[in-house]
Design a protein around this motif. Structure first.
Motif, PDB file in Angstrom:
ATOM      1  N   GLY A  54      -8.226  -1.973  -5.426  1.00 41.92           N
ATOM      2  CA  GLY A  54      -8.266  -3.000  -4.392  1.00 41.92           C
ATOM      3  C   GLY A  54      -7.314  -4.140  -4.677  1.00 41.92           C
ATOM      4  N   SER A  55      -7.327  -5.132  -3.791  1.00 42.58           N
ATOM      5  CA  SER A  55      -6.375  -6.247  -3.895  1.00 42.58           C
ATOM      6  C   SER A  55      -6.669  -7.157  -5.087  1.00 42.58           C
ATOM      7  CB  SER A  55      -6.407  -7.060  -2.603  1.00 42.58           C
ATOM      8  OG  SER A  55      -7.717  -7.536  -2.358  1.00 42.58           O
ATOM      9  N   ALA A  56      -7.894  -7.159  -5.575  1.00 45.07           N
ATOM     10  CA  ALA A  56      -8.251  -8.026  -6.707  1.00 45.07           C
ATOM     11  C   ALA A  56      -8.240  -7.269  -8.028  1.00 45.07           C
ATOM     12  CB  ALA A  56      -9.634  -8.632  -6.467  1.00 45.07           C
ATOM     13  N   ASP A  57      -7.399  -6.237  -8.126  1.00 48.65           N
ATOM     14  CA  ASP A  57      -7.296  -5.407  -9.332  1.00 48.65           C
ATOM     15  C   ASP A  57      -8.636  -4.824  -9.741  1.00 48.65           C
ATOM     16  OD1 ASP A  57      -4.581  -5.836  -9.481  1.00 48.65           O
ATOM     17  OD2 ASP A  57      -4.767  -7.568 -10.804  1.00 48.65           O
ATOM     18  N   THR A  58      -9.433  -4.456  -8.774  1.00 51.26           N
ATOM     19  CA  THR A  58     -10.727  -3.832  -9.009  1.00 51.26           C
ATOM     20  C   THR A  58     -10.682  -2.393  -8.514  1.00 51.26           C
ATOM     21  OG1 THR A  58     -11.801  -5.963  -8.663  1.00 51.26           O
ATOM     22  CG2 THR A  58     -13.204  -4.015  -8.590  1.00 51.26           C
TER      23      THR A  58
ATOM     24  N   LEU B 113      -5.262  -0.398   3.347  1.00 55.11           N
ATOM     25  CA  LEU B 113      -4.861   0.591   2.356  1.00 55.11           C
ATOM     26  C   LEU B 113      -5.175   0.088   0.952  1.00 55.11           C
ATOM     27  CD1 LEU B 113      -1.288   1.569   3.655  1.00 55.11           C
ATOM     28  CD2 LEU B 113      -3.436   2.766   4.072  1.00 55.11           C
ATOM     29  N   PRO B 114      -5.590   0.973   0.055  1.00 54.48           N
ATOM     30  CA  PRO B 114      -5.701   0.556  -1.343  1.00 54.48           C
ATOM     31  C   PRO B 114      -4.302   0.356  -1.921  1.00 54.48           C
ATOM     32  CG  PRO B 114      -6.106   2.901  -1.133  1.00 54.48           C
ATOM     33  CD  PRO B 114      -5.963   2.375   0.256  1.00 54.48           C
ATOM     34  N   ARG B 115      -4.213  -0.382  -3.001  1.00 54.63           N
ATOM     35  CA  ARG B 115      -2.905  -0.597  -3.627  1.00 54.63           C
ATOM     36  C   ARG B 115      -2.434   0.649  -4.368  1.00 54.63           C
ATOM     37  NH1 ARG B 115      -3.620  -5.450  -7.434  1.00 54.63           N
ATOM     38  NH2 ARG B 115      -1.433  -4.998  -7.840  1.00 54.63           N
ATOM     39  N   ALA B 116      -3.372   1.379  -4.936  1.00 52.06           N
ATOM     40  CA  ALA B 116      -3.033   2.581  -5.701  1.00 52.06           C
ATOM     41  C   ALA B 116      -4.221   3.536  -5.693  1.00 52.06           C
ATOM     42  CB  ALA B 116      -2.653   2.221  -7.140  1.00 52.06           C
TER      43      ALA B 116
END
Length: 197
Positions: free
Chosen positions: A150-154, A171-174
């Protein structure tokens, strides 16, 4: 030559011939096994490249009918998995030389009885009852595990989250994909999703 010498010569020739045949047979078996492994790893690399390209071309656009999310991802896929474990929209290069064409596709991955399939809908909003094109990617897949960044590195086990805030990106980041293959162990990949942002 005496009869005894002739018998000894024939026996030695038979032993040498048998040893040569056994060596040749073993060499052919090894060569066949190496060819099968080479073909598998070539196919495995092709599947990796295809999944990588799909994620790279992912866009935040959802179909209108049926209403769904731009990106739907489950955390786990096994041989008894139902439906799609992963489904999203991707952009495609369109020339329009053959007439009207959609610049977007709906791509889905699912696992069924140890086989990984990819389904593509040529248009984002397919007419009702029109099935997409499905292709078999890999055999002997024991399980697939997915995580979404997610956007908060979670990391999350599914996407989108049920309580996901409205202002989060679609969209998810990765995506982290761990694929477990029969007799070969687990392989872990990390894919960036969408254009760099």
């Amino acid at each position: 030559m005496t009869l005894l010498e002739l018998v000894v010569a024939v026996a030695i020739f038979s032993l040498v011939t048998a040893a040569a045949y056994a060596a040749l047979s073993q060499g052919l078996i090894v060569q066949d096994s190496l060819q099968k492994q080479r073909r598998f790893w070539q196919r495995f690399e092709t599947v990796f490249s295809l999944i990588h390209t799909d994620f790279e071309q992912a866009v935040e656009l959802a179909p209108r009918n049926p209403v769904s999310n731009a990106f739907d991802g489950q955390g786990y896929g096994a041989s008894s998995a139902y439906g799609h474990m992963l489904q999203f929209t991707r952009g495609v290069n369109t020339s329009y030389q053959g007439g009207a064409a959609s610049p977007f596709q709906r791509v889905a991955y699912h696992l069924d009885n140890g086989r990984l399939y990819r389904r593509v809908q040529a248009r984002l909003d397919q007419p009702y009852g029109v099935e997409g094109t499905e292709s078999l990617l890999l055999d002997d897949v024991k399980a697939i595990r997915m995580r979404y960044l997610g956007s908060a590195d979670t990391w999350f086990m599914r996407w989108p989250q049920p309580l996901q805030p409205e202002d989060w990106p679609g969209l998810p980041r990765a995506v982290e994909m761990t694929m477990e293959l029969e007799g070969l162990g687990a392989f872990r990949w990390l894919f960036h999703v969408g254009s760099t942002r």
